[in-house]
Write an enzyme that holds these catalytic residues in place. Structure first.
Site, PDB file in Angstrom:
ATOM      1  N   HIS A  14       6.158  -2.977  -7.013  1.00 43.08           N
ATOM      2  CA  HIS A  14       7.128  -3.274  -5.972  1.00 43.08           C
ATOM      3  C   HIS A  14       6.799  -4.548  -5.221  1.00 43.08           C
ATOM      4  O   HIS A  14       6.076  -5.384  -5.742  1.00 43.08           O
ATOM      5  CB  HIS A  14       7.381  -2.062  -5.077  1.00 43.08           C
ATOM      6  N   ALA A  15       7.347  -4.714  -4.039  1.00 45.89           N
ATOM      7  CA  ALA A  15       7.320  -6.005  -3.350  1.00 45.89           C
ATOM      8  C   ALA A  15       6.001  -6.770  -3.473  1.00 45.89           C
ATOM      9  O   ALA A  15       5.961  -7.842  -4.065  1.00 45.89           O
ATOM     10  CB  ALA A  15       7.689  -5.824  -1.897  1.00 45.89           C
TER      11      ALA A  15
END
Lengths: 171, 86
Positions: free
Chosen positions: B15-16
């Protein structure tokens, strides 16, 4: 006064608008390297007064994290935008986040995207800063952000352009 | 083209933060182009939103694919990067 504010608002290309009522924070001042060093992109961050996050522009939802804490939007003019609510909030696995849109859906500037439980997340110790990032920042010659200040939804906060604005190119 | 399988160990998945770090790493590999594939879908690793849209979670096995440039070298370096960071 004479016009309905909503119908009067027309987003301009190359502009991102405030995504929440609150205050803006420079990315450099966000307490996480991945944002402050602009690894995920360039832009600005917010602290929200009401826990409601709206679209920064007209565009299409390209990605929503299952956890509801991150959203990607491709703007009507082709920029890739990432909104990330809070630092390390992915750990919550979606608790405290409610999304109002679906992947692939078209959104317009100011439309509600996500609501989050400020109190619960603050009580758990999360920093609820909300970076609004242009993830393909290298595509743009110039990304200008507003100063740190109080903002309302739909107030312009970032301008991006593939060309440098005149007068700035040379010393 | 070189490719290898990798199983994600980062608890929050790709993810990010990990996706951003991976994008940064893969930009260094130009002219090699690195893509990550999950099932039928794939994304250029330098395109953060496309990578995040794959929704790769901890425990998912993905395929990293390297094309152009020194594929052998890039794949070896990328594999090491994954083992240390993802």
């Amino acid at each position: 006064m004479f016009f309905n504010r909503k119908s009067k608002f027309t987003p301009e290309p190359g502009t991102l608008y405030a995504i929440t009522g609150g205050r803006t924070v420079k990315l450099e001042n966000v307490n996480d390297d991945v944002f402050s060093q602009k690894i995920l992109g360039d832009g600005i961050a917010f602290y929200s007064d009401d826990g409601i996050v709206c679209a920064p522009c007209d565009g299409k939802v390209g990605m929503i994290a299952e956890t509801g804490h991150a959203i990607g939007i491709t703007t009507a003019d082709g920029a890739e935008i990432i909104i990330h609510i809070g630092i390390d909030t992915a750990e919550q696995g979606g608790k405290g986040f409610k999304t109002y849109i679906k992947e692939g859906e078209s959104v317009s500037a100011g439309q509600k995207l996500v609501a989050f439980d400020r109190k619960m997340l603050t009580d758990k110790g999360y920093d609820l800063v909300i970076p609004l990032l242009i993830s393909d920042a290298e595509t743009y010659a110039e990304i200008a952000v507003c100063a740190e200040k109080s903002v309302k939804v739909k107030e312009p906060v970032v301008r991006y352009s593939k060309e440098k604005s005149p007068g700035k190119e040379e010393k | 083209m070189k490719q290898f399988e990798y199983t994600i160990k980062d608890p929050i998945g790709l993810h990010a933060r990990p996706a951003g770090m991976l994008a940064k790493q893969c930009k260094n590999y130009a002219p090699s182009v690195v893509s990550v594939c999950k099932g039928e879908k794939s994304a250029d690793c330098t395109r953060l939103m496309a990578v995040m849209a794959l929704g790769i979670k901890c425990g998912d096995t993905v395929v990293f694919r390297v094309e152009n440039g020194d594929e052998e070298d890039t794949a070896a370096s990328l594999k090491e990067y994954c083992e240390n960071n993802l």
